[in-house]
Design a protein around this motif. Sequence first.
Motif, PDB file in Angstrom:
ATOM      1  N   SER A 265     -16.418  58.059  17.259  1.00 15.44           N
ATOM      2  CA  SER A 265     -16.743  59.238  16.447  1.00 15.44           C
ATOM      3  C   SER A 265     -16.365  60.540  17.141  1.00 15.44           C
ATOM      4  O   SER A 265     -15.987  61.524  16.496  1.00 15.44           O
ATOM      5  N   GLY A 283      -7.397  61.090  14.103  1.00 19.09           N
ATOM      6  CA  GLY A 283      -8.292  62.150  13.631  1.00 19.09           C
ATOM      7  C   GLY A 283      -9.643  62.141  14.320  1.00 19.09           C
ATOM      8  O   GLY A 283     -10.678  62.344  13.679  1.00 19.09           O
ATOM      9  N   ILE A 284      -9.662  61.918  15.641  1.00 21.28           N
ATOM     10  CA  ILE A 284     -10.924  61.866  16.389  1.00 21.28           C
ATOM     11  C   ILE A 284     -11.234  63.245  16.978  1.00 21.28           C
ATOM     12  O   ILE A 284     -10.423  63.788  17.734  1.00 21.28           O
ATOM     13  N   ARG A 339     -17.854  67.860  12.649  1.00 16.06           N
ATOM     14  CA  ARG A 339     -17.043  66.691  12.984  1.00 16.06           C
ATOM     15  C   ARG A 339     -15.929  66.471  11.956  1.00 16.06           C
ATOM     16  O   ARG A 339     -14.791  66.182  12.304  1.00 16.06           O
ATOM     17  N   GLU A 340     -16.277  66.633  10.705  1.00 13.84           N
ATOM     18  CA  GLU A 340     -15.271  66.430   9.652  1.00 13.84           C
ATOM     19  C   GLU A 340     -14.170  67.482   9.731  1.00 13.84           C
ATOM     20  O   GLU A 340     -12.995  67.177   9.520  1.00 13.84           O
ATOM     21  N   SER A 343     -12.033  66.623  12.723  1.00 18.04           N
ATOM     22  CA  SER A 343     -11.231  65.438  12.417  1.00 18.04           C
ATOM     23  C   SER A 343     -10.034  65.801  11.545  1.00 18.04           C
ATOM     24  O   SER A 343      -8.903  65.359  11.801  1.00 18.04           O
ATOM     25  N   LYS A 347      -6.028  65.472  12.567  1.00 17.11           N
ATOM     26  CA  LYS A 347      -5.049  64.714  11.774  1.00 17.11           C
ATOM     27  C   LYS A 347      -3.844  65.578  11.399  1.00 17.11           C
ATOM     28  O   LYS A 347      -2.725  65.082  11.296  1.00 17.11           O
TER      29      LYS A 347
END
Length: 369
Positions: A265, A283-284, A339-340, A343, A347
């Motif tokens: 995550s 996408g970490i 986090r989103e 991510s 990406k």
Amino acid sequence: MRVVLTGGGTGGHIYPAVAIARQCEKEDPKTEFLYIGGKRGLESKLVPQEKLRFESIDITGFRRKLSLENVKTIMRFFKGVKRSKALLKEFKPDVVIGTGGYVCGPVVYAAAKLGIPTMIHEQNAIPGLTNQFLSRYADTVAVSFEGSESSFPKAKRTVYTGNPRATTVLSANRERGFATLGIPVDSQVVLIVGGSRGAKAINNAMIGMAPFIQKLPGVHFVFVTGETYFENTRESILSQLGTMPNQLHIVPYVHNMPEVLAATSLIVNRAGASFLAEITSLGIPSVLIPSPNVTNNHQEANARQLEEAGASSMILEKDLTAESLFAKLEEIMTSRTSREAMSAAAKKLGKPDSASIMVQEIRRLTGKR
């Protein structure tokens, strides 16, 4: 197609070369390979394990200060060129590809002098000395970071390809990653790793941070210490906590890193180019602690690329403490929105088709469409 690969010294130079080989095999199973590396480099151990033919030359890198050793290095360079020419004439490659490290110098130079199509790949935001030297001889210079083409003003052709390691991780099985760690599937995982050999500064922060992790009870923390530091790190943490919490997993090394990354995550790591290629491809979100002990401080330049894009948060090693690291992790792990966003930004930087782009350029160079 017959392909010579060269690159060495660190996994960051070796694994991209292997990734190119695997993509070539995928597109043309009849492709034949020869890997030319250094006698004493890590490649002499890793490459044979990948079932690639390996031949070695005796070469060392230049020291940045005047020394007698540099005279010896120049002599080894010319001997390496002679040996490389002999190997190239015997193998008769269609193309020679260098992925960094001083071993590339005599091999790519020899290929250029023999009129064999050549390509070099630069993983870092700031190019290394060998690639700077070779850029005037190679037919193509491939770069990992968009915009770093300008670092090679004497190159005949530059192309933004990303790092081919980005392609390798896409096929990783995340369920196997969870199984390797003994963690339930879909758990939140914070992976903390200081590179294949570990990093003392990061391990010390991990030790100091261990009592804090109970503040994030739903998160599994995976500490990858490196073989050398494993026992001391584990004992230091146990002496503080008494027993090892179920949410804390301490391991010396991870052999299937792509699968573990697929289950991660948030990652805390150095800022080596190959690792950054992998985490952006997946996408970490990341907290990057660049090593200050690298040429031209290139890891900090790498990390800044991700931080400025919103994909990462950087902590310089001089500012690294258990408190500063945990505060950053807590901030990110308690905010799904953060986090989103990180991510998504990662990406955008990722080039999951990097290996395919590299092979397209190889085909252009060789005329084998």
